[in-house]
Design a protein around this motif. Structure first.
Motif, PDB file in Angstrom:
ATOM      1  N   SER A 245      -2.863  27.612  27.463  1.00 37.51           N
ATOM      2  CA  SER A 245      -2.986  29.197  27.241  1.00 37.51           C
ATOM      3  C   SER A 245      -4.581  29.595  27.191  1.00 37.51           C
ATOM      4  N   ASN A 246      -4.964  29.420  25.745  1.00 44.79           N
ATOM      5  CA  ASN A 246      -6.742  30.165  26.463  1.00 44.79           C
ATOM      6  C   ASN A 246      -7.817  28.637  25.623  1.00 44.79           C
ATOM      7  N   VAL A 247      -7.060  27.545  26.176  1.00 42.53           N
ATOM      8  CA  VAL A 247      -7.888  26.428  25.670  1.00 42.53           C
ATOM      9  C   VAL A 247      -8.497  25.416  26.856  1.00 42.53           C
ATOM     10  N   ILE A 248      -9.327  25.103  27.485  1.00 44.17           N
ATOM     11  CA  ILE A 248     -10.336  24.618  28.558  1.00 44.17           C
ATOM     12  C   ILE A 248      -9.884  23.847  27.959  1.00 44.17           C
ATOM     13  N   VAL A 249      -9.750  22.465  28.474  1.00 42.73           N
ATOM     14  CA  VAL A 249     -10.053  20.705  28.282  1.00 42.73           C
ATOM     15  C   VAL A 249     -10.632  20.297  29.666  1.00 42.73           C
ATOM     16  N   THR A 250     -11.435  19.705  29.218  1.00 42.53           N
ATOM     17  CA  THR A 250     -12.432  18.820  30.563  1.00 42.53           C
ATOM     18  C   THR A 250     -12.963  17.434  30.087  1.00 42.53           C
ATOM     19  N   VAL A 251     -12.320  16.447  31.127  1.00 43.00           N
ATOM     20  CA  VAL A 251     -12.174  15.277  31.048  1.00 43.00           C
ATOM     21  C   VAL A 251     -13.148  14.686  31.763  1.00 43.00           C
ATOM     22  N   GLU A 252     -14.343  14.333  31.490  1.00 44.46           N
ATOM     23  CA  GLU A 252     -14.886  13.119  32.268  1.00 44.46           C
ATOM     24  C   GLU A 252     -15.564  11.558  31.972  1.00 44.46           C
ATOM     25  N   TYR A 253     -15.230  11.141  33.225  1.00 46.77           N
ATOM     26  CA  TYR A 253     -14.849   9.816  32.755  1.00 46.77           C
ATOM     27  C   TYR A 253     -16.454   8.908  34.376  1.00 46.77           C
ATOM     28  N   ALA A 254     -16.988   8.161  33.937  1.00 45.55           N
ATOM     29  CA  ALA A 254     -17.597   8.064  34.792  1.00 45.55           C
ATOM     30  C   ALA A 254     -18.107   6.574  34.570  1.00 45.55           C
ATOM     31  N   GLU A 255     -18.232   5.247  35.570  1.00 44.83           N
ATOM     32  CA  GLU A 255     -18.795   4.181  35.765  1.00 44.83           C
ATOM     33  C   GLU A 255     -19.724   4.125  36.632  1.00 44.83           C
ATOM     34  N   GLN A 256     -20.419   3.209  36.270  1.00 43.07           N
ATOM     35  CA  GLN A 256     -21.968   2.531  37.010  1.00 43.07           C
ATOM     36  C   GLN A 256     -22.067   0.794  37.052  1.00 43.07           C
ATOM     37  N   PRO A 257     -21.270   0.125  37.932  1.00 44.55           N
ATOM     38  CA  PRO A 257     -21.717  -0.903  38.020  1.00 44.55           C
ATOM     39  C   PRO A 257     -22.676  -1.949  37.974  1.00 44.55           C
ATOM     40  N   ALA A 258     -22.653  -2.844  37.480  1.00 43.46           N
ATOM     41  CA  ALA A 258     -23.580  -3.488  36.555  1.00 43.46           C
ATOM     42  C   ALA A 258     -24.337  -4.802  37.910  1.00 43.46           C
TER      43      ALA A 258
END
Length: 286
Positions: A245-258
């Motif tokens: 509908s009128n809601v926009i959802v953003t999921v941002e998932y990041a990973e940086q190995p050691a």
């Protein structure tokens, strides 16, 4: 006698002028009433969006989900620090009815993981444009900015020709068929199964490329980017954006190995991000 005639003529002129003004006023009223509703009728207003409020973002992700996306939480021994890690940090916003978000960052022995969840409620200020239509336009802009590649057909492994060769040969050709079979099974001959892993790898890579998603909200897309930071360690960022509908959802998932040289697993990260997005969509529709 002449003066009297003049006064009478002047009076007649005034009567004529007054009659003309009255007639003009009447005509004007008739004109205004000729199209009732043209100026006074209400203009059709586009329908408002389904959502009038937004969820509390830092509470929108459960502990079990955070344990999966941010494995380092399990390695935090101090209870207060672990609780703070679960709580996340709300993003800066000036209107919690329109835009809210929350960030998490957790380090572990193997990697540093980041998570951002963002909710945007779109409101159209144009009476001719609905909130949903405005949200659709904004979503299209986000999708265009992601610059998704053109979808390509998935590569599949070619079936072995052994099935077609399994037909019983005629007696007259049994010896030649046996010879052909011996030749084809020679170690020096390239065998078709050897190409299967490569084909499967290509198919998997195509399936994991940035793409439009189906079955998530009204419309959705996924982006997957691998880049190097200043330390030369590669960081992968998976972004899932969907609209309901009128809601926009953003999921941002990041990973940086050691460890330098270790590349984050694309499929694992995409699966985790998509599952979280699906849960958020369900919570909005609930």
């Amino acid at each position: 006698m002449q003066r009297k005639a003049y006064v009478t003529g002047t009076a007649a002129l005034l009567v004529a002028l007054l009659a003309g003004c009255t007639s003009g006023a009447t005509d004007s009223g008739t004109t205004d009433d000729a199209n009732p509703g043209e100026a006074g009728s209400a203009t059709a207003v586009a329908q408002p969006g389904r959502y009038r409020t937004l969820p509390e973002p830092c509470g929108a992700v459960g502990h079990d989900t955070l344990d999966s996306l941010l494995p380092g939480i399990q390695q935090i021994t101090d209870p207060e620090q672990r609780e703070a890690a679960y709580a996340g940090d709300a993003t800066l916003t000036y209107d919690t009815d329109r835009k809210v978000g929350c960030r998490w960052k957790v380090e572990s022995a193997d990697a540093t993981d980041h998570l951002l969840v963002d909710f945007e409620r779109v409101v159209s200020y144009d009476n001719a444009v609905s909130d949903d239509s405005q949200a659709q336009t904004i979503f299209a802009t986000k999708e265009a900015a992601a610059d998704l590649p053109e979808p390509s057909a998935s590569t599949t492994a070619t079936p072995s020709d052994s099935s077609s060769a399994s037909t019983d040969p005629s007696p007259s050709s049994s010896s030649s068929a046996s010879s052909a079979s011996s030749a084809s099974s020679s170690p020096s001959s390239p065998s078709s199964p050897s190409s299967t892993p490569s084909a499967t790898s290509s198919s998997s890579a195509a399936a994991l490329q940035p793409r439009v998603l189906s079955g998530l909200g009204d419309e959705a897309f996924l982006d997957d980017a691998l880049n190097s930071s200043g330390s030369t360690a590669q960081q992968r960022t998976v972004t899932v954006v969907f609209r309901t509908s009128n809601v926009i959802v953003t999921v941002e998932y990041a990973e940086q190995p050691a460890t330098v040289g270790v590349v984050p697993d694309s499929q694992k990260m995409q699966d985790r991000a998509r599952k979280l997005a699906a849960r958020l969509a369900d919570s909005l529709n609930g």
